[in-house]
Design a protein around this motif. Structure first.
Motif, short mmCIF file in Angstrom:
data_model
loop_
_atom_site.label_atom_id
_atom_site.label_comp_id
_atom_site.label_asym_id
_atom_site.label_seq_id
_atom_site.Cartn_x
_atom_site.Cartn_y
_atom_site.Cartn_z
N LEU A 255 -33.10 52.57 61.28
CA LEU A 255 -32.98 53.58 62.11
C LEU A 255 -32.85 54.96 61.25
CD1 LEU A 255 -33.37 54.93 65.10
CD2 LEU A 255 -30.84 54.11 65.36
N VAL B 111 -48.31 50.20 64.72
CA VAL B 111 -47.45 50.22 65.76
C VAL B 111 -48.32 49.36 66.97
CG1 VAL B 111 -46.66 52.54 65.56
CG2 VAL B 111 -48.73 52.29 66.56
N PRO C 185 -40.82 61.32 64.22
CA PRO C 185 -40.95 60.27 65.08
C PRO C 185 -42.11 59.38 64.86
CG PRO C 185 -39.85 62.00 66.03
CD PRO C 185 -40.34 62.50 64.61
N ASP D 234 -43.59 58.67 62.43
CA ASP D 234 -43.76 57.54 61.37
C ASP D 234 -43.06 56.10 61.71
OD1 ASP D 234 -42.62 60.38 59.08
OD2 ASP D 234 -44.47 59.40 59.43
N THR D 235 -42.63 56.34 62.92
CA THR D 235 -42.22 54.87 63.57
C THR D 235 -43.19 54.02 63.70
OG1 THR D 235 -40.50 55.98 64.90
CG2 THR D 235 -41.27 53.74 65.62
N GLN E 86 -39.29 47.05 60.11
CA GLN E 86 -39.26 48.10 61.14
C GLN E 86 -38.68 49.24 60.57
OE1 GLN E 86 -40.63 47.76 64.55
NE2 GLN E 86 -40.34 49.99 64.39
N THR F 136 -37.66 53.10 62.32
CA THR F 136 -37.55 53.57 63.74
C THR F 136 -37.07 55.05 63.29
OG1 THR F 136 -37.52 51.64 64.89
CG2 THR F 136 -36.78 53.82 65.93
N VAL F 137 -37.84 56.06 63.67
CA VAL F 137 -37.22 57.30 63.41
C VAL F 137 -37.04 58.06 64.82
CG1 VAL F 137 -37.59 59.76 62.52
CG2 VAL F 137 -38.80 57.59 61.53
N SER F 138 -35.81 58.54 65.02
CA SER F 138 -35.25 59.02 66.16
C SER F 138 -35.38 60.52 66.23
CB SER F 138 -33.95 58.70 66.53
OG SER F 138 -32.91 59.28 65.51
#
Length: 124
Positions: free
Chosen positions: A11, A40, A88, A90-91, A119, A121-123
């Protein structure tokens, strides 16, 4: 037979950086062009970056060009993906892949071996 193991996912906040690594087994790593793809849920696997066997040529998807950098170390049988200024969108699950035959490196078709994925995950 080549086994690929990715690591480095996690993350990260938008605008941050992450470095993915893929370690390949076997002694013929330099015989393979290497690529990174991402996927995705509900979408096809898409090309991210690739590097030729010698490392003399690199290729990037337009969406990551200027932000991501692929590099390989044949002595360490490793290919890395440095991800900067992540967003985001890029998630995804990121996969590394190895291709032995000469051909187009920007499509999943033709790659012989795949890792299990990591995985990212970009917030926002």
């Amino acid at each position: 037979q080549v086994q690929l193991v990715e690591s480095g996912g996690g993350l990260v906040q938008a605008g941050g950086s992450l470095r993915l690594a893929c370690v390949a087994s076997g002694r013929t790593f330099s015989s393979y062009a290497m690529g990174w793809f991402r996927q995705v849920p509900g979408k096809e696997r898409e090309f991210v970056a690739a590097e030729s066997r010698s490392g003399g040529a690199t290729y990037y998807a337009g969406s990551v060009k200027g932000r991501f950098t692929i590099s390989r170390d044949n002595a360490k049988t490793t290919v890395s993906l440095q991800m900067n200024s992540v967003a985001p969108e890029d998630t995804a699950v990121y996969y590394c892949a190895a291709r032995r035959t000469i051909g187009v490196l920007t499509t999943p078709r033709g790659y012989d071996y795949w890792g299990q994925g990591t995985q990212v995950t970009v917030s926002s």
